[in-house]
Design a protein around this motif. Structure first.
Motif, PDB file in Angstrom:
ATOM      1  N   GLY A 143       0.920  -1.259  -0.173  1.00  0.00           N
ATOM      2  CA  GLY A 143       0.159  -0.039  -0.030  1.00  0.00           C
ATOM      3  C   GLY A 143       0.942   1.072   0.122  1.00  0.00           C
ATOM      4  O   GLY A 143       1.852   1.143   0.525  1.00  0.00           O
ATOM      5  N   ARG A 144       0.245   2.271  -0.487  1.00  0.00           N
ATOM      6  CA  ARG A 144       0.913   3.764  -0.647  1.00  0.00           C
ATOM      7  C   ARG A 144       0.641   4.561   0.313  1.00  0.00           C
ATOM      8  O   ARG A 144      -0.346   4.780   0.773  1.00  0.00           O
ATOM      9  N   LEU A 145       1.704   5.542   0.407  1.00  0.00           N
ATOM     10  CA  LEU A 145       1.490   6.684   1.399  1.00  0.00           C
ATOM     11  C   LEU A 145       1.775   7.736   0.362  1.00  0.00           C
ATOM     12  O   LEU A 145       3.140   7.996  -0.440  1.00  0.00           O
ATOM     13  N   ALA A 146       1.111   9.139   0.462  1.00  0.00           N
ATOM     14  CA  ALA A 146       1.379  10.298  -0.234  1.00  0.00           C
ATOM     15  C   ALA A 146       0.767  11.415   0.422  1.00  0.00           C
ATOM     16  O   ALA A 146      -0.208  11.426   0.809  1.00  0.00           O
ATOM     17  N   PHE A 147       1.852  12.269   1.050  1.00  0.00           N
ATOM     18  CA  PHE A 147       1.303  13.448   1.484  1.00  0.00           C
ATOM     19  C   PHE A 147       2.116  14.693   1.068  1.00  0.00           C
ATOM     20  O   PHE A 147       3.110  14.659   0.607  1.00  0.00           O
ATOM     21  N   VAL A 148       1.444  15.835   1.287  1.00  0.00           N
ATOM     22  CA  VAL A 148       2.092  17.256   1.197  1.00  0.00           C
ATOM     23  C   VAL A 148       2.153  18.014   2.492  1.00  0.00           C
ATOM     24  O   VAL A 148       1.403  17.877   3.200  1.00  0.00           O
ATOM     25  N   VAL A 194      11.761   9.453   9.807  1.00  0.00           N
ATOM     26  CA  VAL A 194      10.842   9.196  10.461  1.00  0.00           C
ATOM     27  C   VAL A 194      10.031   8.189   9.782  1.00  0.00           C
ATOM     28  O   VAL A 194       9.507   7.059  10.456  1.00  0.00           O
ATOM     29  N   LEU A 195       9.839   8.129   8.507  1.00  0.00           N
ATOM     30  CA  LEU A 195       9.146   7.267   7.720  1.00  0.00           C
ATOM     31  C   LEU A 195      10.010   5.761   7.621  1.00  0.00           C
ATOM     32  O   LEU A 195       9.224   4.469   7.704  1.00  0.00           O
ATOM     33  N   THR A 196      11.282   5.946   7.627  1.00  0.00           N
ATOM     34  CA  THR A 196      11.841   4.475   7.668  1.00  0.00           C
ATOM     35  C   THR A 196      11.860   3.974   8.975  1.00  0.00           C
ATOM     36  O   THR A 196      11.407   2.919   9.095  1.00  0.00           O
ATOM     37  N   ALA A 201       9.061   2.251   3.227  1.00  0.00           N
ATOM     38  CA  ALA A 201      10.266   1.980   2.209  1.00  0.00           C
ATOM     39  C   ALA A 201      10.057   2.980   0.845  1.00  0.00           C
ATOM     40  O   ALA A 201       8.701   3.473   0.685  1.00  0.00           O
ATOM     41  N   GLY A 202      10.997   2.890   0.114  1.00  0.00           N
ATOM     42  CA  GLY A 202      10.863   4.060  -1.144  1.00  0.00           C
ATOM     43  C   GLY A 202      10.517   5.233  -0.776  1.00  0.00           C
ATOM     44  O   GLY A 202       9.508   5.810  -1.768  1.00  0.00           O
ATOM     45  N   VAL A 203      11.022   5.940   0.265  1.00  0.00           N
ATOM     46  CA  VAL A 203      10.696   7.273   0.663  1.00  0.00           C
ATOM     47  C   VAL A 203      11.235   8.359  -0.341  1.00  0.00           C
ATOM     48  O   VAL A 203      12.574   8.161  -0.693  1.00  0.00           O
ATOM     49  N   LEU A 271       6.114  17.093  -1.772  1.00  0.00           N
ATOM     50  CA  LEU A 271       5.200  16.078  -1.867  1.00  0.00           C
ATOM     51  C   LEU A 271       5.917  14.640  -1.437  1.00  0.00           C
ATOM     52  O   LEU A 271       7.143  14.391  -2.141  1.00  0.00           O
ATOM     53  N   VAL A 272       5.763  14.101  -0.538  1.00  0.00           N
ATOM     54  CA  VAL A 272       6.056  13.063  -0.013  1.00  0.00           C
ATOM     55  C   VAL A 272       5.507  11.690  -0.238  1.00  0.00           C
ATOM     56  O   VAL A 272       4.016  11.611  -0.261  1.00  0.00           O
ATOM     57  N   THR A 273       6.202  10.534  -0.911  1.00  0.00           N
ATOM     58  CA  THR A 273       5.734   9.386  -1.266  1.00  0.00           C
ATOM     59  C   THR A 273       6.586   8.299  -0.711  1.00  0.00           C
ATOM     60  O   THR A 273       7.524   8.316  -0.547  1.00  0.00           O
ATOM     61  N   ALA A 274       6.014   7.177  -0.468  1.00  0.00           N
ATOM     62  CA  ALA A 274       6.404   6.014   0.123  1.00  0.00           C
ATOM     63  C   ALA A 274       5.409   4.829   0.172  1.00  0.00           C
ATOM     64  O   ALA A 274       4.297   4.892  -0.284  1.00  0.00           O
ATOM     65  N   HIS A 275       5.868   3.520   0.551  1.00  0.00           N
ATOM     66  CA  HIS A 275       4.979   2.195   0.622  1.00  0.00           C
ATOM     67  C   HIS A 275       5.447   1.617   1.567  1.00  0.00           C
ATOM     68  O   HIS A 275       6.441   1.497   2.110  1.00  0.00           O
TER      69      HIS A 275
END
Length: 278
Positions: A143-148, A194-196, A201-203, A271-275
């Motif tokens: 699943g994906r994460l995307a935020f500004v 933070v996200l790691t 992953a894939g930040v 624009l931050v994306t990760a999964h």
């Protein structure tokens, strides 16, 4: 409502700040909606969408339409959620749900969503690693994460306007409480860390720009900005003459940005994306 750990933000967004955003829903969407297209690019047909810090719910409603699927918006603010529900009903958007909850600890169903989105709603977590880990558990594997989120606005149009305003006020000292500030994720190094740590992953952090409409003319934009929570807080702590000088400086700093269709500032963000790993 279940336990809230982010009590400082819960108080703010159910008091003046939340009421102001709810009462000025269209105006705040005018400020921020330029960031909708890059954020909504993360949504795919059939997605189950989670909108974190959904506020008045514009992204939740747009994501539900884009996915032709179900979207859930989560926020601490009862006034803003009331506006979100009313707007969804007025627009005939039925595949949405709005939940008053603290995303850091809310018991989301595991692996229930394909994508989690947020438009400027994730900068105020009391414990960002715990919050993003909780959001990650709500995403399916892959699943994906995307935020500004805000970058360092001090170098942009809004930063220069606010600097001209602040020059007429005594320095605002922080209280050392550790409460998260709007620029808490302005550094991509912090975002990656933070996200790691939260298991993503894939930040990636990409800078995006959008015009932000603050008012019909200088007087209108200055009046609106003076009522915005962070600005109002500074005006409330000084005497009337000092506040008047600061307001005049704010209006003068906005004047170069007045266009025939309103006062527009160039807004910038990450624009931050990760999964979530599969």
């Amino acid at each position: 409502m279940e336990t809230i750990v982010n009590t400082h933000q819960e108080r703010a967004w159910n008091d003046y700040e939340g009421r102001h955003w709810a009462e000025h829903q269209t105006r705040y969407d005018g400020v921020n909606s330029g960031f909708n297209p890059p954020l909504l690019a993360a949504v795919r047909p059939g997605d189950r969408v989670l909108d974190i810090g959904c506020g008045n719910g514009q992204i939740t409603r747009l994501a539900a339409r884009a996915a032709d699927g179900h979207a859930v918006g989560v926020d601490l603010s009862a006034p803003m959620l009331d506006r979100a529900r009313a707007s969804a009903a007025a627009e005939g958007v039925t595949k949405v749900e709005f939940v008053r909850a603290d995303a850091q600890v809310h018991p989301f169903p595991a692996a229930a969503f394909d994508v989690a989105l947020s438009r400027f709603g994730v900068m105020f977590f009391a414990d960002p690693v715990a919050a993003f880990a909780n959001i990650g558990r709500a995403l399916r594997p892959g699943g994906r994460l995307a935020f500004v989120c805000l970058d360092d606005i001090r170098d942009g149009d809004l930063g220069r306007v606010l600097a001209a305003f602040a020059a007429h006020l005594p320095r605002l000292e922080t209280d050392g409480s550790g409460v998260a500030e709007p620029l808490s994720l302005a550094d991509p190094t912090v975002v990656h860390r933070v996200l790691t740590a939260a298991g993503f992953a894939g930040v990636d952090c990409a800078r995006v720009e959008a015009p932000q409409l603050w008012g019909r003319d200088v007087a209108d934009a200055a009046g609106f900005l003076a009522g915005w929570g962070p600005v109002r807080h500074q005006l409330d702590r000084v005497d009337p003459d000092t506040a008047d000088r600061a307001r005049a400086a704010l209006a003068e700093a906005l004047r170069p940005h007045e266009q025939p269709d309103g006062v527009r500032l160039r807004g910038t963000a990450w624009l931050v994306t990760a999964h979530r790993p599969a």
